[in-house]
Design a protein around this motif. Sequence first.
Motif, PDB file in Angstrom:
ATOM      1  N   GLN A 273     138.465  65.732 144.461  1.00 28.88           N
ATOM      2  CA  GLN A 273     137.203  65.065 144.133  1.00 28.88           C
ATOM      3  C   GLN A 273     137.284  63.560 144.403  1.00 28.88           C
ATOM      4  N   GLN A 274     138.430  62.943 144.141  1.00 33.79           N
ATOM      5  CA  GLN A 274     138.572  61.508 144.384  1.00 33.79           C
ATOM      6  C   GLN A 274     138.448  61.188 145.875  1.00 33.79           C
ATOM      7  N   GLN A 275     138.942  62.064 146.735  1.00 31.10           N
ATOM      8  CA  GLN A 275     138.782  61.870 148.182  1.00 31.10           C
ATOM      9  C   GLN A 275     137.300  61.891 148.565  1.00 31.10           C
TER      10      GLN A 275
ATOM     11  N   LEU B 202     137.148  71.167 152.154  1.00 31.15           N
ATOM     12  CA  LEU B 202     137.855  71.944 153.169  1.00 31.15           C
ATOM     13  C   LEU B 202     137.705  73.432 152.896  1.00 31.15           C
ATOM     14  N   LYS B 203     137.477  74.179 153.973  1.00 25.35           N
ATOM     15  CA  LYS B 203     137.529  75.636 153.873  1.00 25.35           C
ATOM     16  C   LYS B 203     138.061  76.182 155.198  1.00 25.35           C
ATOM     17  N   ASN B 204     138.771  77.275 155.100  1.00 23.83           N
ATOM     18  CA  ASN B 204     139.237  78.027 156.261  1.00 23.83           C
ATOM     19  C   ASN B 204     139.975  77.185 157.299  1.00 23.83           C
ATOM     20  N   PHE B 205     140.968  76.392 156.865  1.00 18.26           N
ATOM     21  CA  PHE B 205     141.784  75.665 157.839  1.00 18.26           C
ATOM     22  C   PHE B 205     142.816  76.608 158.434  1.00 18.26           C
TER      23      PHE B 205
ATOM     24  N   PRO C 278     136.526  47.617 155.012  1.00 23.64           N
ATOM     25  CA  PRO C 278     135.272  47.163 154.407  1.00 23.64           C
ATOM     26  C   PRO C 278     135.369  47.169 152.892  1.00 23.64           C
ATOM     27  N   GLU C 279     134.477  46.419 152.271  1.00 25.22           N
ATOM     28  CA  GLU C 279     134.345  46.486 150.814  1.00 25.22           C
ATOM     29  C   GLU C 279     133.568  47.754 150.494  1.00 25.22           C
ATOM     30  N   ILE C 280     134.130  48.585 149.642  1.00 20.37           N
ATOM     31  CA  ILE C 280     133.410  49.801 149.243  1.00 20.37           C
ATOM     32  C   ILE C 280     133.307  49.831 147.731  1.00 20.37           C
ATOM     33  N   ASN C 281     132.225  50.442 147.273  1.00 17.44           N
ATOM     34  CA  ASN C 281     131.973  50.555 145.849  1.00 17.44           C
ATOM     35  C   ASN C 281     132.065  52.024 145.471  1.00 17.44           C
ATOM     36  N   ILE C 282     133.150  52.382 144.820  1.00 17.49           N
ATOM     37  CA  ILE C 282     133.384  53.786 144.454  1.00 17.49           C
ATOM     38  C   ILE C 282     132.791  54.058 143.083  1.00 17.49           C
ATOM     39  N   VAL C 283     131.900  55.017 143.034  1.00 22.89           N
ATOM     40  CA  VAL C 283     131.298  55.421 141.759  1.00 22.89           C
ATOM     41  C   VAL C 283     132.276  56.363 141.061  1.00 22.89           C
ATOM     42  N   LYS C 284     132.601  56.047 139.831  1.00 23.70           N
ATOM     43  CA  LYS C 284     133.584  56.851 139.078  1.00 23.70           C
ATOM     44  C   LYS C 284     133.022  58.187 138.662  1.00 23.70           C
TER      45      LYS C 284
END
Length: 173
Positions: free
Chosen positions: A103-105, A131-134, A167-173
């Motif tokens: 989920q964090q990815q 990911l599915k069916n790799f 880049p600057e990114i804003n990660i929503v927790k």
Amino acid sequence: MTEVKKIYLAAGCFWGSQAYFKRIDGIKQVVAGYANGQTEHTNYQRVAETDHAEAVEVSYDSTQINLTSILAHYFRMIDPLSLNKQGGDTGRQYRTGIYYTEQQQEKITKAYMEAEQTKYTKPIQVELDPLKNFIIAEEYHQDYLAKHPQGYCHINLSLADEKINLPEINIVK
């Protein structure tokens, strides 16, 4: 202490993606394969009918390189506005996609893609899905460009050696 994580990236032909990511510090292993198709089995001849994307499994030491850096490299090597086409390769098996296992990815990638989208007026055409069916690709596809240095590759591999700007990114927790 290492902490190995995996992310799955579709960037058109997997030969160039594998060669590119193998050049980056902190990347432990890169495996060519097929991701996010409709079946649990496919191969190079069936990939279009099973709707898999040519992709690479990128194993990385998260104490040496973070996902944001990997995504910066990924977006450097693709045309994010191209749908089902990268370089001279055309078809859904050559679509771009980021396939996560945690989920964090997903959160980091969503934030990164939002920042990336601000560079364009047209929508980015990169899938973001779990990911599915790799399926690992056939042996002759593994390290193809190392085995065949004159093989086709639309990716400028020398870009892997250049400094990356994050880049600057804003990660929503």
